[in-house]
Design an enzyme around this catalytic site. Structure first.
Site, PDB file in Angstrom:
ATOM      1  N   CYS A  98      -1.764   2.455   8.505  1.00 20.97           N
ATOM      2  CA  CYS A  98      -0.983   1.339   9.025  1.00 20.97           C
ATOM      3  C   CYS A  98      -1.446  -0.057   8.616  1.00 20.97           C
ATOM      4  O   CYS A  98      -1.891  -0.852   9.434  1.00 20.97           O
ATOM      5  CB  CYS A  98      -0.941   1.418  10.541  1.00 20.97           C
ATOM      6  N   CYS A 105       5.989  -7.038   7.719  1.00 21.80           N
ATOM      7  CA  CYS A 105       7.028  -6.493   8.590  1.00 21.80           C
ATOM      8  C   CYS A 105       7.398  -7.551   9.623  1.00 21.80           C
ATOM      9  O   CYS A 105       6.548  -8.314  10.063  1.00 21.80           O
ATOM     10  CB  CYS A 105       6.516  -5.240   9.290  1.00 21.80           C
ATOM     11  N   CYS A 110       0.222  -2.659  15.736  1.00 22.22           N
ATOM     12  CA  CYS A 110       0.336  -2.319  14.311  1.00 22.22           C
ATOM     13  C   CYS A 110      -0.262  -3.417  13.438  1.00 22.22           C
ATOM     14  O   CYS A 110       0.029  -4.600  13.637  1.00 22.22           O
ATOM     15  CB  CYS A 110       1.812  -2.115  13.962  1.00 22.22           C
ATOM     16  N   CYS A 128       3.170   8.543   1.439  1.00 25.73           N
ATOM     17  CA  CYS A 128       3.609   7.587   2.458  1.00 25.73           C
ATOM     18  C   CYS A 128       3.820   6.243   1.757  1.00 25.73           C
ATOM     19  O   CYS A 128       2.883   5.690   1.181  1.00 25.73           O
ATOM     20  CB  CYS A 128       2.518   7.501   3.524  1.00 25.73           C
ATOM     21  N   GLU A 142       0.824  -1.208   0.000  1.00 24.25           N
ATOM     22  CA  GLU A 142       0.000   0.000   0.000  1.00 24.25           C
ATOM     23  C   GLU A 142       0.858   1.259   0.000  1.00 24.25           C
ATOM     24  O   GLU A 142       1.969   1.251   0.514  1.00 24.25           O
ATOM     25  CB  GLU A 142      -0.854   0.093   1.264  1.00 24.25           C
ATOM     26  N   LEU A 148       9.086   5.715  19.182  1.00 23.78           N
ATOM     27  CA  LEU A 148       9.445   5.442  20.580  1.00 23.78           C
ATOM     28  C   LEU A 148       8.266   4.802  21.326  1.00 23.78           C
ATOM     29  O   LEU A 148       8.389   3.731  21.895  1.00 23.78           O
ATOM     30  CB  LEU A 148       9.885   6.748  21.247  1.00 23.78           C
ATOM     31  N   CYS A 208       5.366  -5.129  16.235  1.00 23.69           N
ATOM     32  CA  CYS A 208       4.785  -4.157  17.186  1.00 23.69           C
ATOM     33  C   CYS A 208       3.316  -4.539  17.435  1.00 23.69           C
ATOM     34  O   CYS A 208       2.567  -4.803  16.493  1.00 23.69           O
ATOM     35  CB  CYS A 208       4.900  -2.738  16.640  1.00 23.69           C
ATOM     36  N   GLY A 241       6.274  -1.990   6.624  1.00 27.28           N
ATOM     37  CA  GLY A 241       7.667  -2.423   6.708  1.00 27.28           C
ATOM     38  C   GLY A 241       8.555  -1.549   7.561  1.00 27.28           C
ATOM     39  O   GLY A 241       8.190  -0.438   7.954  1.00 27.28           O
ATOM     40  N   GLU A 242       9.722  -2.081   7.851  1.00 29.61           N
ATOM     41  CA  GLU A 242      10.738  -1.359   8.620  1.00 29.61           C
ATOM     42  C   GLU A 242      11.856  -0.992   7.648  1.00 29.61           C
ATOM     43  O   GLU A 242      12.629  -1.860   7.220  1.00 29.61           O
ATOM     44  CB  GLU A 242      11.254  -2.255   9.760  1.00 29.61           C
TER      45      GLU A 242
HETATM   46  N1  SAH Z   1       8.664   0.489  10.756  1.00 33.93           N
HETATM   47  C1  SAH Z   1       8.661   1.932  10.778  1.00 33.93           C
HETATM   48  C2  SAH Z   1       7.539   2.514   9.944  1.00 33.93           C
HETATM   49  C3  SAH Z   1       6.223   2.078  10.499  1.00 33.93           C
HETATM   50  S1  SAH Z   1       4.741   2.966  10.197  1.00 33.93           S
HETATM   51  C4  SAH Z   1       8.542   2.412  12.209  1.00 33.93           C
HETATM   52  O1  SAH Z   1       8.337   1.594  13.088  1.00 33.93           O
HETATM   53  O2  SAH Z   1       8.716   3.590  12.441  1.00 33.93           O
HETATM   54  C5  SAH Z   1       4.945   4.575  10.817  1.00 33.93           C
HETATM   55  C6  SAH Z   1       4.443   4.847  12.225  1.00 33.93           C
HETATM   56  O3  SAH Z   1       3.115   4.389  12.453  1.00 33.93           O
HETATM   57  C7  SAH Z   1       5.310   4.181  13.295  1.00 33.93           C
HETATM   58  O4  SAH Z   1       5.595   5.116  14.288  1.00 33.93           O
HETATM   59  C8  SAH Z   1       4.401   3.114  13.825  1.00 33.93           C
HETATM   60  O5  SAH Z   1       4.751   2.717  15.133  1.00 33.93           O
HETATM   61  C9  SAH Z   1       3.065   3.797  13.735  1.00 33.93           C
HETATM   62  N2  SAH Z   1       1.909   2.916  13.856  1.00 33.93           N
HETATM   63  C10 SAH Z   1       1.819   1.608  13.586  1.00 33.93           C
HETATM   64  N3  SAH Z   1       0.585   1.135  13.865  1.00 33.93           N
HETATM   65  C11 SAH Z   1      -0.128   2.185  14.315  1.00 33.93           C
HETATM   66  C12 SAH Z   1      -1.464   2.345  14.745  1.00 33.93           C
HETATM   67  N4  SAH Z   1      -2.316   1.339  14.773  1.00 33.93           N
HETATM   68  N5  SAH Z   1      -1.852   3.582  15.122  1.00 33.93           N
HETATM   69  C13 SAH Z   1      -0.992   4.621  15.084  1.00 33.93           C
HETATM   70  N6  SAH Z   1       0.281   4.535  14.692  1.00 33.93           N
HETATM   71  C14 SAH Z   1       0.714   3.334  14.303  1.00 33.93           C
END
Ligand code: SAH
Length: 374
Positions: free
Chosen positions: A365, A131, A138, A124, A111, A247, A135, A191-192
């Protein structure tokens, strides 16, 4: 808060399958030149094709009108400049956000989300299919990692929307006012990015190359879960790309539950890496913090966070959680969000609350891919 239903979801018909064709987006300038001269063509043809791809966003070889017809035919048969096939397009009611689900030649999907702001056209993009970071809040994490994207597949997302924004044949309702190009790119899709470091950086080099896409590095943001060695590596790249660090919690006790990679790279190590990054690049780093009700939004945690990052050249981006169906995590209320943000600001930390763009179109996300797969 209530959200309207999406304006529409269009299931697009692929014009041609990109399968088994060589993607020219995966070739460096030198490799493209080799390929073209290998076909018995003069070198300058490679430059023409390169410009058609990265400067003029040609959708196919037929559009490359200064190439001989025979070459266009040959290239059409064996190569492609569009390795992604758009499958579903969802446009928000206010038309300012749209999400595309793309199919890859091997049938995987990814996406990307385009957000229109007053002067910015922010895209974006995804760096991996799925991934591996796991987390817990996510949506992308839930299916694990399918595979890395190639640099060409990353670039293809940008070129698709560059073409879209500049398309004069768009129906008036969807036509975009100037700027009619992608002005900002964030690696915040699936993805990361630092787990697919080489391909992501090959893509970033091409995006910022004045002879290719030519976007200023300051307009690109790489968001990471916090892979410490890769943050150090990124500091040495010598490009003014923005770094955002997810964080979500100020201590390991809590963070390791939300972001499992914290067990390998604890908060203290991560903040030390961020400090080294700032010292090396002199760039302001963004901390992302998705607020989850009753989990990481207490005043005590706000104070703890503030104290731990106060000495850093940074800013905090508070993200209201996108709730995922079936997940126990809920977004904090506007009052709880205000309280958390207020404490950070009282400690002198510049803090913004991210707009909830795209929620009603499942643009948050990993959600569209899940909704379509379900
Ligand atoms: N892997 C990268 C990019 C991920 S997406 C990272 O971890 O930064 C970008 C942001 O969206 C990250 O900060 C991630 O933690 C956040 N994110 C993921 N799921 C989410 C959700 N359900 N609600 C809000 N933010 C979310």
């Amino acid at each position: 808060m209530r959200y309207n239903q999406p304006m529409r979801a269009i299931h697009l018909q692929p014009q041609e399958a990109a399968e088994s064709k060589r993607s020219l987006l995966d070739l460096s300038r030198e490799e493209l030149t080799e390929y073209i001269t290998g076909l018995g063509e003069p070198k300058f043809r490679a430059k023409q094709i390169w410009d058609w791809i990265y400067k003029r966003y040609a959708p196919d070889f037929q559009a490359m009108t200064n190439l001989p017809k025979a070459l266009r035919e040959r290239l059409s048969q064996e190569a492609t400049v569009q390795p992604l096939t758009p499958v579903t397009q969802v446009v928000s009611q206010d038309r300012q956000t749209q999400k595309l689900l793309f199919a890859l030649p091997d049938g995987q999907t990814l996406e990307a989300v385009l957000m229109l702001y007053e002067r910015r056209r922010t895209l974006c993009i995804s760096s991996q299919v799925g991934c591996a970071m796991g987390c817990t809040f996510c949506a992308t994490a839930q299916g694990g990692l399918a595979r890395n994207l190639t640099a060409g597949e990353i670039l293809a997302q940008v070129l698709y929307f560059a073409r879209y924004l500049a398309d004069p044949s768009l129906e008036p309702a969807l036509r975009v006012e100037r700027p009619t190009t992608v002005t900002n790119i964030v690696f915040m899709g699936m993805g990361e990015p630092l787990h697919n470091y080489r391909q992501v950086w090959t893509a970033i080099r091409r995006l910022t190359d004045p002879d290719a896409f030519g976007l200023g590095a300051r307009h690109i943001t790489v968001s990471t879960v916090g892979l410490v060695p890769m943050i150090d590596r990124m500091a040495e790249e010598g490009l003014q790309v923005n770094l955002a660090v997810s964080l979500h919690a100020p201590n390991d006790e809590l963070r390791s539950q939300l972001v499992p990679i914290d067990q390998r790279y604890p908060v203290a190590d991560l903040l030390a890496a961020v400090e080294r990054y700032i010292a090396r690049t002199n760039r302001r780093v963004t901390f992302e913090y998705a607020l989850m009700q009753g989990i990481n939004d207490s005043p005590e945690l706000a104070v703890e966070l503030a104290q731990k990052i106060q000495h850093l050249l940074c800013h905090v981006n508070v993200i209201p959680l996108n709730p995922i169906p079936g997940s126990p995590f809920q977004p904090s209320s506007p009052e709880e969000t205000e309280r958390f943000v207020g404490i950070l600001r009282d400690h002198g930390i510049p803090t913004t609350v991210r707009l909830r763009r795209g929620i009603e179109i499942n643009a948050g996300c990993g959600q569209l891919r899940r909704a379509v797969a379900a």
